[in-house]
Design an enzyme around this catalytic site. Structure first.
Site, PDB file in Angstrom:
ATOM      1  N   HIS A   1      52.677  38.357  39.762  1.00  0.00           N
ATOM      2  CA  HIS A   1      52.059  37.045  39.956  1.00  0.00           C
ATOM      3  C   HIS A   1      50.605  37.178  40.404  1.00  0.00           C
ATOM      4  O   HIS A   1      49.723  36.485  39.887  1.00  0.00           O
ATOM      5  CB  HIS A   1      52.835  36.208  40.977  1.00  0.00           C
ATOM      6  CG  HIS A   1      52.033  35.036  41.464  1.00  0.00           C
ATOM      7  ND1 HIS A   1      51.905  33.855  40.766  1.00  0.00           N
ATOM      8  CD2 HIS A   1      51.242  34.898  42.560  1.00  0.00           C
ATOM      9  CE1 HIS A   1      51.099  33.032  41.412  1.00  0.00           C
ATOM     10  NE2 HIS A   1      50.680  33.637  42.507  1.00  0.00           N
TER      11      HIS A   1
ATOM     12  N   CYS B   1      56.523  32.629  38.335  1.00  0.00           N
ATOM     13  CA  CYS B   1      56.567  31.231  38.783  1.00  0.00           C
ATOM     14  C   CYS B   1      57.458  30.389  37.891  1.00  0.00           C
ATOM     15  O   CYS B   1      57.984  29.362  38.316  1.00  0.00           O
ATOM     16  CB  CYS B   1      55.151  30.663  38.857  1.00  0.00           C
ATOM     17  SG  CYS B   1      54.186  31.425  40.199  1.00  0.00           S
TER      18      CYS B   1
ATOM     19  N   CYS C   1      52.820  31.815  35.094  1.00  0.00           N
ATOM     20  CA  CYS C   1      53.289  33.184  34.905  1.00  0.00           C
ATOM     21  C   CYS C   1      54.810  33.269  34.915  1.00  0.00           C
ATOM     22  O   CYS C   1      55.508  32.367  35.385  1.00  0.00           O
ATOM     23  CB  CYS C   1      52.692  34.126  35.953  1.00  0.00           C
ATOM     24  SG  CYS C   1      53.565  34.205  37.540  1.00  0.00           S
TER      25      CYS C   1
ATOM     26  N   ASP D   1      36.599  55.915  38.240  1.00  0.00           N
ATOM     27  CA  ASP D   1      35.544  56.072  39.232  1.00  0.00           C
ATOM     28  C   ASP D   1      35.219  57.568  39.326  1.00  0.00           C
ATOM     29  O   ASP D   1      35.870  58.391  38.711  1.00  0.00           O
ATOM     30  CB  ASP D   1      35.982  55.514  40.581  1.00  0.00           C
ATOM     31  CG  ASP D   1      37.093  56.343  41.186  1.00  0.00           C
ATOM     32  OD1 ASP D   1      37.256  56.329  42.408  1.00  0.00           O
ATOM     33  OD2 ASP D   1      37.829  57.004  40.426  1.00  0.00           O
TER      34      ASP D   1
ATOM     35  N   ASP E   1      36.566  45.088  40.713  1.00  0.00           N
ATOM     36  CA  ASP E   1      37.825  45.827  40.871  1.00  0.00           C
ATOM     37  C   ASP E   1      38.219  45.780  42.343  1.00  0.00           C
ATOM     38  O   ASP E   1      37.342  45.740  43.208  1.00  0.00           O
ATOM     39  CB  ASP E   1      37.669  47.298  40.463  1.00  0.00           C
ATOM     40  CG  ASP E   1      37.164  48.176  41.600  1.00  0.00           C
ATOM     41  OD1 ASP E   1      35.930  48.184  41.814  1.00  0.00           O
ATOM     42  OD2 ASP E   1      37.979  48.787  42.307  1.00  0.00           O
TER      43      ASP E   1
ATOM     44  N   CYS F   1      51.099  27.507  38.385  1.00  0.00           N
ATOM     45  CA  CYS F   1      50.933  28.805  37.723  1.00  0.00           C
ATOM     46  C   CYS F   1      51.908  28.953  36.569  1.00  0.00           C
ATOM     47  O   CYS F   1      53.092  28.621  36.696  1.00  0.00           O
ATOM     48  CB  CYS F   1      51.143  29.925  38.735  1.00  0.00           C
ATOM     49  SG  CYS F   1      50.978  31.578  38.030  1.00  0.00           S
TER      50      CYS F   1
END
Lengths: 245, 398
Positions: B333, B308, B305, B91, B265, B303
């Site tokens: 997560h 999890c 991931c 930015d 974002d 999930c």
């Protein structure tokens, strides 16, 4: 012991006794009589000096049976590890790595002392020793090298000292994560070197070289490790009785 | 121009595209985690790749402060400094200054502020912002804009919008690496459609590689929020990426994607993780809650991931109530959740099942059918029929 039967799992007997040789011996004898799986040796790392320790360690260990593991709690400095291994300790529990990481330190001492010679010892930076570096130091701000050249841990394979220095400066938790990965890897590598040295029958030489070259100056070695300069081996240490200069 | 933007699928205003940047080929819609100081809090770059991050954000203000853009430049850019092989966006530094520094002030020259290091008066000009970003080396850099919160009213908004247009020319002139870094312009204008329109047209005239919709996600009501996004996406060119800055909540991302935005974002997923909150299809799960202490389920049974698959709510509860490090698993997560959301948005549009995806998403989040009115209104404009998941009749709302 009765409680153990309900939960399963090994039970280690605890051996205490402070700084009294007699109490240490008595405790060890009593615990050795019980049917435990191994021995947890406590009460070290609480302020006793390196020279006081061998006598107390030996008082405990020579009373314990050979075939059961001995775990010592509270000692983690590499030279302390070597001292305890020489005395017959098998397992170590310590927060040494944890405190190093929190302080921003990374272990750098060479893992194989047999490879140390005058030419490959790193010149010591101001404020660090051959054992570890403090990555908060400004000297690392632009250091593009990994913590330890050739180290295969995730941190050394992927990141520079400069990046970790930056992370520490801006209080980012990734700093601790990367340091802990390296320090754990390095410390476990040290233990691997110890095991290999013992198996190859060169542990005393390994230990002597380490202490002399990496951790202490030569004359200091003699003050702190008198047993070493007397041609140490496990058998010799049994006969050492006196106090240190 | 240092990017290619190729649309692979559409549903009405929504589009799924391939965005080719110097360091990585990305799929949009996508969410960009914010790595303020050259790191996403607590996660290694390896983990970020594992969960499928495509672009991460660095904050120019923070990085210029420490370790400085000159040092980063010496290292060959932020990619090399932090060892991130994929894409990056920085930015301009303006927003942080205005929001973080007490005595920051905006003049025609730039943003004047008190240095947080020694209190000396300093000035961030459009030229300097671009110079710093040139040194940091991100794939996408943002123009310094005069950003005003949408909760402010009055002539300040118009002043800021026109200044943003004057500054974009200064940014373009100062940009030394247009073939390696893409300069995005930022549409300002508050909540005023006339001002927004003028700003869009002014930026589009400059033929920039991409455009951001700024000045939102600052506390305005949701109804105004979606209308500004809708107006801007309708007016911005089809063939260039559209980035809604500071968004945000998964629901907001789904709505904005339906309206034709591509990039987002926000610090929300990682920040809320540090407070012990996990993102789940139903909304949020507060891991610090006492009920979690003996809940042996994973955060989200659906999930895939690492967290999890390996840890229970109870275990994570025991970590987050003690230590900031406990939040590292939640950050992992939550970011995985956002990456999965991005992947789902992209693939559902490409595979022609975007409306089904939206309905499914809303049903899980609002099982009683109480979808907020602003969402219903936005979806109507987006041409997506969500009547199957709304049980409330619009006229019953006040």
């Amino acid at each position: 012991m009765d409680a153990r039967r309900k939960t399963g799992g090994a039970v280690f007997g605890a051996i205490v006794g402070g700084s009294s040789l007699e109490e240490r011996q008595r405790c060890a004898q009593e615990v050795a009589r019980r049917n435990v799986s191994g021995y947890w040796i406590g009460g070290f790392g609480l302020g006793e000096s390196m020279n006081e320790r061998p006598a107390l360690l030996n008082a405990v260990i020579e009373t314990l049976p050979e075939e059961k593991p001995r775990l010592i709690c509270g000692l983690g400095l590499p030279e302390e590890i070597l001292q305890c291994v020489a005395a017959g300790v098998d397992l170590f529990e310590s927060t040494y790595i944890y405190h190093l990481t929190l302080g921003g330190f990374a272990l750098t001492f060479p893992l194989d002392s047999m490879e140390i010679n005058a030419s490959n010892l790193a010149s010591s930076d101001v404020g660090s020793d051959l054992r570890k570096i403090n990555l908060r130091a400004t000297v690392f701000r632009k250091d593009t090298t990994p913590i330890v050249e050739g180290c295969v841990c995730y941190t050394c394979q992927n990141h520079t000292r400069a990046y970790i220095n930056h992370l520490l400066n801006v209080h980012e938790m990734l700093a601790q994560i990367l340091l802990e990965i390296h320090n754990t890897h390095h410390f476990l590598g040290f233990f691997r070197s110890i095991r290999e040295a013992i198996k190859a029958g060169r542990f005393e030489e390994f230990r002597k070289k380490f202490v002399q070259n990496v951790f202490l100056q030569v004359n200091h070695t003699m003050e702190v490790f008198p047993e070493m300069t007397m041609g140490s081996s496990k058998n010799n240490m049994k006969t050492w009785q006196g106090t240190c200069p | 121009m240092a990017l290619r933007f190729e649309i692979l699928g559409r549903f009405n205003r929504a589009r799924a595209a391939q965005l080719t940047l110097p360091h990585f080929v990305c799929q949009t819609p996508l969410f960009m985690p914010v790595g303020t100081q050259g790191t996403i809090k607590g996660l290694t770059t390896n983990q970020l790749e594992e969960i499928g991050c495509q672009i991460i954000l660095g904050n120019t203000y923070h990085l210029e402060l420490r370790p400085t853009s000159e040092l980063i430049d010496e290292f060959g850019g932020l990619h090399k400094f932090m060892n991130w092989p994929r894409a990056m966006l920085t930015d301009s530094g303006g927003f942080q200054m205005v929001s973080l520094l007490h005595l920051a002030d905006i003049t025609e020259k730039g943003v004047t502020f008190q240095s947080p290091v020694d209190g000396k008066p300093m000035l961030l000009t459009p030229e300097e912002s671009i110079e710093i970003q040139n040194r940091i080396g991100a794939d996408i850099i943002m123009a310094l804009d005069d950003v005003v919160r949408t909760t402010i009213t009055g002539p300040r908004i118009e002043e800021a919008m026109y200044r943003t247009l004057r500054w974009i020319d200064r940014c373009i002139a100062a940009h030394k690496r247009p073939h390696e870094q893409n300069l995005f312009g930022i549409v300002q204008g508050g909540l005023d459609p006339v001002l927004r329109d003028i700003c869009v047209r002014g930026l589009v005239d400059r033929n920039l590689p991409g455009y951001a919709i700024g000045g939102l996600a600052g506390g305005e009501d949701k109804d105004s929020f979606w209308r500004v996004v809708a107006q801007c996406t309708a007016a911005l060119p089809e063939d260039k990426p559209r980035y809604v800055m500071g968004v945000g909540y998964p629901l907001d991302i789904v709505v904005c994607s339906a309206l034709g935005a591509d990039m987002y974002d926000c610090v929300y997923p990682t920040r809320t993780a540090r407070f012990g909150t996990a993102l789940v299809p139903e909304g949020v799960l507060k891991l610090k809650h006492r009920a979690m202490a003996d809940d042996t389920r994973p955060i989200d049974p659906t999930c895939a991931c690492m967290v999890c698959k390996n840890y229970t709510r109870a275990y994570i509860h025991s970590l987050v109530t003690k230590d900031a490090m406990g939040s590292q698993l939640l950050s992992y997560h939550n970011l995985y959740y956002m990456m999965q959301l991005s992947r789902n948005l992209h693939s559902s549009i490409v595979q022609g099942r975007f409306p089904e995806f939206v309905c499914n998403f809303l049903q899980k989040m609002f099982p009683k059918g109480d979808v907020p009115e602003w969402v219903c209104n936005a979806m109507e404009v987006a041409g997506i029929d969500i009547s199957s998941c709304c049980s409330l009749v619009p006229s019953a709302q006040d």
